[in-house]
Scaffold this motif. Structure first.
Motif, PDB file in Angstrom:
ATOM      1  N   GLY A  16       0.805  -1.215   0.000  1.00 15.44           N
ATOM      2  CA  GLY A  16       0.000   0.000   0.000  1.00 15.44           C
ATOM      3  C   GLY A  16       0.837   1.263   0.000  1.00 15.44           C
ATOM      4  O   GLY A  16       0.496   2.256  -0.665  1.00 15.44           O
ATOM      5  N   ILE A  17       1.932   1.258   0.734  1.00 13.21           N
ATOM      6  CA  ILE A  17       2.817   2.424   0.774  1.00 13.21           C
ATOM      7  C   ILE A  17       3.438   2.679  -0.589  1.00 13.21           C
ATOM      8  O   ILE A  17       3.478   3.817  -1.067  1.00 13.21           O
ATOM      9  N   LEU A  18       3.924   1.616  -1.253  1.00 20.29           N
ATOM     10  CA  LEU A  18       4.531   1.799  -2.579  1.00 20.29           C
ATOM     11  C   LEU A  18       3.490   2.215  -3.611  1.00 20.29           C
ATOM     12  O   LEU A  18       3.797   3.007  -4.514  1.00 20.29           O
ATOM     13  N   ALA A  19       2.264   1.706  -3.483  1.00 18.05           N
ATOM     14  CA  ALA A  19       1.204   2.136  -4.394  1.00 18.05           C
ATOM     15  C   ALA A  19       0.948   3.632  -4.225  1.00 18.05           C
ATOM     16  O   ALA A  19       0.782   4.365  -5.211  1.00 18.05           O
ATOM     17  N   SER A  20       0.924   4.093  -2.990  1.00 14.12           N
ATOM     18  CA  SER A  20       0.695   5.514  -2.703  1.00 14.12           C
ATOM     19  C   SER A  20       1.826   6.377  -3.248  1.00 14.12           C
ATOM     20  O   SER A  20       1.589   7.424  -3.863  1.00 14.12           O
ATOM     21  N   ILE A  21       3.058   5.942  -3.026  1.00 12.73           N
ATOM     22  CA  ILE A  21       4.230   6.687  -3.502  1.00 12.73           C
ATOM     23  C   ILE A  21       4.248   6.738  -5.022  1.00 12.73           C
ATOM     24  O   ILE A  21       4.485   7.784  -5.632  1.00 12.73           O
ATOM     25  N   SER A  22       3.983   5.603  -5.655  1.00 13.00           N
ATOM     26  CA  SER A  22       3.990   5.524  -7.114  1.00 13.00           C
ATOM     27  C   SER A  22       2.964   6.472  -7.730  1.00 13.00           C
ATOM     28  O   SER A  22       3.255   7.199  -8.689  1.00 13.00           O
TER      29      SER A  22
END
Length: 410
Positions: A16-22
């Motif tokens: 979820g964190i990487l999805a948000s950052i991306s």
């Protein structure tokens, strides 16, 4: 004007964190929702707090470790590879290292630095983060996702479900994501706890818990599952077995155990030596040291504590010499040394499971985008989907890669 986000991500774990950052890097307005008081609690606990991020295998070798699911994960890895992951962490101030040449960790072996760096990057990119959010239901009405909570509603044009699996409920895993996925029309395959210690019927080897057995070979002694075999380091416990090879093998055993009361295993503790090789080794030892006891002979093959228990299993007195042992017991000893029988009878369930086997069906997800084939604008990533890998950074890399792809694709 109604407040509608470009993307809402449910679940603030690694995926979820990487999805948000991306998504935020693509100038999208992002809201990250987490049910726990803090983000990434499970990530913080990963690898005993050391955080094994990924490993040094080639992409093809990496994918092979996921079995049939390996083909599905290739698109995510091509979009965000191991090298991309290492470069990303370096860009946010986290250097990595592979001291054993295989497992890649943050250089100080601390998950805290990972969490701090990710939090700062989320803040830098302007991702809105809300914790302690209890979601009651999720709907899609007129091309807008509506996330209903007891106190308010959140709306978004796109939605990423990154809620993880069922392992470690104390860190927030309750399976909510599976419920949301089903309500939105998706199939969820049967789930099982994985990557965990196993309980055995045999308790006598508990006395061997101080010894780690390197390169033990395990296989399931059921004809239907005769191809299930694994090699790795094994540790004995009061209740049964653990160690890297058990944590990996558990993902194969728990589904079988759901259909059988017991799962018989055969374990070779002596790096794969067969009966003929074992017998020859013992004969050579007798020639070299004719006065040695059978225990002393076995200690050239096994840890003393394990040798003692195998002798007990074969009802052989440890102070006898090999030639003094009656033929039928000698034969039993050699067979038991080659393959020692164990019986798996249970486990601690999801309470101690590091990952979940099963999840949202891969048939209903586009591997090139992680978007639902059923609901446009809905994406999945990480452990919520029906993919799980062995120990060694596989599952975290998958979470980071699939999260990055889902966020980028929205």
């Amino acid at each position: 004007m109604e407040d509608i986000y470009d993307l809402i991500v449910v679940g603030a774990g690694p995926a979820g964190i990487l999805a948000s950052i991306s998504a935020a890097k693509d100038k999208k307005r992002v809201l990250l929702l987490e049910k726990m008081p803090q983000i990434a609690l499970k990530l913080k606990a990963t690898g005993g707090g050391k955080c094994n991020l990924t490993n040094t295998l080639s992409q093809d070798e990496f994918c092979e470790k996921f079995g049939k699911s390996g083909r599905f994960i290739k698109d995510s890895l091509e979009e965000f590879s191991r090298d991309d992951l290492i470069e990303f962490f370096a860009s946010i101030g986290v250097e990595t290292i592979a001291r054993d040449g295989f497992r890649i960790f943050p250089i100080n072996h601390s998950s805290t630095i990972i969490l701090e760096a990710l939090t700062k990057e989320l803040e830098r990119l302007g991702v809105s983060i809300k914790t302690s959010i209890k979601i009651g239901s999720i709907q899609k009405i007129d091309e807008v996702f509506i996330i209903n909570t007891p106190s308010q509603k959140f709306k978004s044009r796109n939605l990423v479900l990154a809620t993880g699996g069922l392992g470690y409920p104390t860190l927030g895993a309750t399976g909510d994501g599976y419920i949301f996925a089903k309500e939105l029309g998706h199939k969820v395959t049967q789930t099982h706890p994985a990557m965990m210690p196993l309980f055995t019927k045999e308790k006598n080897f508990a006395s061997c818990k101080a010894d780690t057995i390197a390169k033990a070979i395990l296989k399931v002694n059921i004809s239907k599952y005769k191809n299930l075999k694994l090699v790795g380091d094994l540790i004995f416990t009061k209740e049964g077995l653990r160690g890297p090879v058990i944590l990996d093998f558990a993902r194969e055993i728990t589904p079988i155990l759901a259909n059988y009361d017991e799962v018989p295993l055969l374990i070779n503790f002596i790096k794969g030596k067969n009966e003929e090789e074992i017998y020859k080794h013992l004969k050579d030892e007798i020639v070299k040291n004719p006065t040695n006891t059978i225990l002393e002979n076995l200690e050239t093959l096994l840890a003393p504590s394990v040798a003692i228990e195998i002798l007990k299993l074969c009802e052989i007195e440890q102070n006898l010499r090999f030639k003094q042992i009656e033929g039928i017991k000698r034969e039993k000893l050699v067979k038991t040394l080659a393959w020692t029988p164990f019986t798996i009878v249970g486990h601690d369930g999801f309470k101690q499971a590091m990952i979940t086997r099963g999840g949202v069906s891969l048939k209903e997800i586009d591997s090139k985008t992680m978007q639902s084939k059923i609901v446009s604008g809905l994406y999945f990533c990480g452990e919520i989907v029906d993919i799980d890998g062995p120990c060694g950074g596989y599952n975290l890399q998958w979470s980071f890669s699939s999260g990055f792809l889902a966020g980028k694709s929205k």
